[in-house]
Design a protein around this motif. Structure first.
Motif, PDB file in Angstrom:
ATOM      1  N   THR A 127      -6.430  -7.187  -4.923  1.00  0.00           N
ATOM      2  CA  THR A 127      -4.998  -7.473  -4.909  1.00  0.00           C
ATOM      3  C   THR A 127      -4.722  -8.856  -5.466  1.00  0.00           C
ATOM      4  OG1 THR A 127      -4.760  -6.079  -2.939  1.00  0.00           O
ATOM      5  CG2 THR A 127      -2.949  -7.580  -3.435  1.00  0.00           C
ATOM      6  N   ARG A 174      -5.141  -2.828   2.999  1.00  0.00           N
ATOM      7  CA  ARG A 174      -6.350  -2.286   2.360  1.00  0.00           C
ATOM      8  C   ARG A 174      -7.556  -3.202   2.491  1.00  0.00           C
ATOM      9  NH1 ARG A 174      -2.756  -0.770  -2.315  1.00  0.00           N
ATOM     10  NH2 ARG A 174      -2.274   1.437  -2.080  1.00  0.00           N
ATOM     11  N   HIS A 207       0.827  -1.206   0.000  1.00  0.00           N
ATOM     12  CA  HIS A 207       0.000   0.000   0.000  1.00  0.00           C
ATOM     13  C   HIS A 207       0.862   1.257   0.000  1.00  0.00           C
ATOM     14  CE1 HIS A 207       0.530  -1.662   4.062  1.00  0.00           C
ATOM     15  NE2 HIS A 207       0.751  -0.404   4.441  1.00  0.00           N
ATOM     16  N   SER A 230      -0.632  -6.098   2.661  1.00  0.00           N
ATOM     17  CA  SER A 230      -1.446  -4.927   2.350  1.00  0.00           C
ATOM     18  C   SER A 230      -2.439  -4.702   3.472  1.00  0.00           C
ATOM     19  CB  SER A 230      -2.200  -5.135   1.032  1.00  0.00           C
ATOM     20  OG  SER A 230      -3.131  -4.097   0.808  1.00  0.00           O
ATOM     21  N   HIS A 275       3.217   3.800  -4.177  1.00  0.00           N
ATOM     22  CA  HIS A 275       2.264   4.756  -4.735  1.00  0.00           C
ATOM     23  C   HIS A 275       2.478   4.885  -6.238  1.00  0.00           C
ATOM     24  CE1 HIS A 275       0.956   5.942  -0.732  1.00  0.00           C
ATOM     25  NE2 HIS A 275       2.225   5.931  -0.373  1.00  0.00           N
TER      26      HIS A 275
END
Length: 610
Positions: free
Chosen positions: A301, A296, A259, A294, A262
């Motif tokens: 993913t 998120r 994550h 991750s 970027h």
């Protein structure tokens, strides 16, 4: 023999190759500018023991960003390594060619080379591979080995992503370790850090635009994946993936904190990495798995890539920390910090029953917002989610590095192990967990700069105080912290440890030898009070059932009775008595406090997934 040296330094007006271990006395060879910011020079490194560095515009010597060996430390010149000269056998345990381990057959064992053995080397770790093969795991996940400052550290402050840390034994020793693991039937994954470099010895920014202030991470500027010059930065990371999978014959990579990669491009770097791993797997015939860390909670993913870009990132697996958090709260009762969300009674039943994410579009009080997305297990099967009872993060980032079993009874530890190892998710152990290691695992460093060491000391003390953990935090720079964190290999055979090891072994071997379709799918989870201050937990899924009693009042002579589904007793821990029918029964299980029994149905159909 002449070798062509290359360096990407797009802003330089002149670059010199420096040959030799001492940059002040090095042989200086001017390099020639080619295209795209690259420089080249041909020279014979043999008289200099393969050591070399670069000087940009007359500046100080810099190691090669693609260095594969830093024998004298991360601040010193690099050394050439011929990875093609490694003496690979590539044999499996039966003497045939190594076939690899597909993601759906993974049972992972996370280890840190420096504290796995007293010697802290790859060669010493290789001597313990027979233990892991006998245990029943199928994958060894090695924490980062990219070269970092000093001798001791977790590895997440690495600054030479292509180089293998010299105190562990260097590149040749790592190759020997991987080859030995394959000989024991174990795949090897490596934890790699592509989202940042450590603060000491990070010279990439002096060579090219590897970082950008357009995005930020907890460690500072982000890696430049989508700004000017990012084509070569992306190639740098993709070539790193290819090196580990091909030159070192690794079976997979764990990608740290994705994550914080970027990337605003239409095609995310992670998608390119997944495509590269798939291409290497198809070409070599050996499965290659990329597993993301991750936060998120996003199944995209691990959702397959699709033509036209409508699919997911296509990675092969991802960590599911919600499983850890829910089990931790269930077993310990801790609910401070990010554990607060998981005090909800639904958390454990959710992650044990049908979703690796408790937060799948639900409100998180810790984050102060809705978090995650629902998981469709028909699209992303359960084995794509890696679950754990302990990890380096969750142990080492506690104030004193105490493991979960240091604060609970052995029986409760066994319940947690049974819940994890019978779940549909891919299980991961942290080294020593299988025998209830008495050693903690603490945070340790070996920085030369006192200002950096002191900054880390103060930062960790403040962080733990904010979490409500008082007391003295072990000094990361103290050699005693490393020693305290090193496994004691006399423990597995000792009373109090051997029983836990046998329990883990029974469950892992069952998992290894059972076809995935017989341990997959959703589960029915029943949880309720036992009437004496404790609670009972029953988890049933096709092919396996678990009955557990957590806590409870004074133990009656005959235990707490639970109806038991039909099946064969695979493993039990604590005070367990089966009534009616012996090994094959559908009678009653009587459990004392903190006790567990696991039953399996006759698998019959299919063959073991070995």
């Amino acid at each position: 023999m002449s070798h062509t040296f290359s360096l990407w330094a797009p802003a330089a007006t002149a670059v010199d190759l420096l040959l030799g271990a001492d940059p002040q006395r090095a042989e200086r060879v001017p390099m020639t500018a080619t295209t795209g910011g690259w420089w080249e020079a041909a020279a014979d490194p043999a008289p200099h023991d393969g050591r070399y560095a670069f000087s940009l515009d007359g500046g100080t010597a810099l190691p090669d960003p693609r260095s594969r060996h830093q024998p004298d430390g991360v601040h010193a010149p690099s050394r050439l390594v011929d990875t093609g000269a490694f003496g690979w056998r590539d044999a499996g345990p039966d003497g045939g060619l190594w076939q690899g381990v597909p993601m759906e057959r993974a049972a992972v064992y996370e280890l840190h080379v420096g504290t796995f053995t007293t010697e802290g080397t790859f060669d010493a770790a290789a001597q313990r591979l027979a233990h892991l093969a006998d245990l029943g795991v199928t994958v060894v996940e090695v924490m980062p080995v990219a070269a970092f400052p000093g001798a001791h550290g977790w590895g997440y402050d690495g600054v030479a992503p292509y180089a293998v840390h010299e105190p562990y034994g260097g590149p040749e020793a790592f190759a020997r370790f991987v080859d030995a693991a394959h000989g024991h039937g174990l795949a090897v994954w490596l934890d790699v850090v592509h989202n940042h470099l450590g603060p000491s010895g990070n010279y990439l920014g002096q060579v090219g635009p590897y970082f950008t202030d357009r995005h930020h991470t907890p460690w500072g500027e982000a890696v430049n994946l989508d700004g000017p010059g990012s084509d070569e930065v992306r190639s740098y990371l993709l070539d790193n993936v290819a090196m580990w999978l091909e030159d070192y014959h690794l079976d997979g990579l764990r990608l740290d904190a994705v994550h914080e990669l970027h990337d605003e491009r239409a095609t995310h770097l992670l998608e390119e990495m997944a495509a590269l791993a798939d291409e290497i797997a198809a070409r070599t015939g050996i499965p290659r798995s990329l597993v993301a860390e991750s936060d998120r909670n996003d199944p995209a993913t691990v959702t397959a890539r699709a033509r036209g870009g409508a699919g997911g990132l296509g990675l092969h697996g991802q960590w599911a920390d919600d499983v850890h958090h829910a089990l931790h709260v269930l077993l310990t009762g801790e609910d401070q910090g990010y554990y607060a969300d998981f005090a909800d009674p639904r958390a454990a039943t959710t992650v044990l029953g049908h979703s690796p994410f408790f937060h799948d579009g639900t409100y998180s009080s810790f984050r102060g917002r809705v978090h995650g997305r629902p998981v469709d297990l028909e699209v992303t099967p359960p084995w794509r989610y890696v679950a754990s009872l302990q990890t380096h993060d969750q142990v080492g980032n506690r104030a004193t590095g105490d493991r979960i079993h240091h604060g609970i009874s052995p029986g409760r530890h066994a319940i947690g192990a049974a819940l994890m190892l019978t779940a549909a998710w891919t299980p991961m152990l942290f080294m020593g967990e299988e025998w209830g290691a008495s050693t903690p695992w603490q945070y340790f460093t070996d920085h030369e700069e006192e200002w950096l060491a002191e900054s880390i000391r103060q930062g960790r003390q403040a962080e733990f105080a904010a979490h409500g953990w008082g007391g003295t935090v072990p000094d990361p720079q103290d050699a005693g912290t490393v020693a305290a964190s090193t496994l004691d290999w006399t423990e597995p055979g000792r009373s109090g440890h051997a029983g836990m090891l046998a329990f883990y072994r029974d469950l892992l071997r069952w998992r290894r030898d059972t076809p995935v379709q017989r341990r997959d799918g959703a589960a029915d989870v029943l949880r309720g009070p036992d009437g004496t201050g404790g609670e009972v937990l029953a988890v049933t899924r096709p092919g396996v059932a678990l009955l557990a009693r957590l806590g409870g009042g004074p133990d009656p002579a005959d235990g707490f009775a639970l109806p038991m589904p039909e099946g064969e007793v695979l493993a039990s821990y604590g005070q367990v008595r089966i009534e009616a029918g012996g090994r094959q029964t559908s009678g009653t299980a009587r459990l004392g406090p903190d006790s567990v029994v696991v039953l399996v149905a006759d698998v019959g159909e299919g063959s073991p997934a070995r």
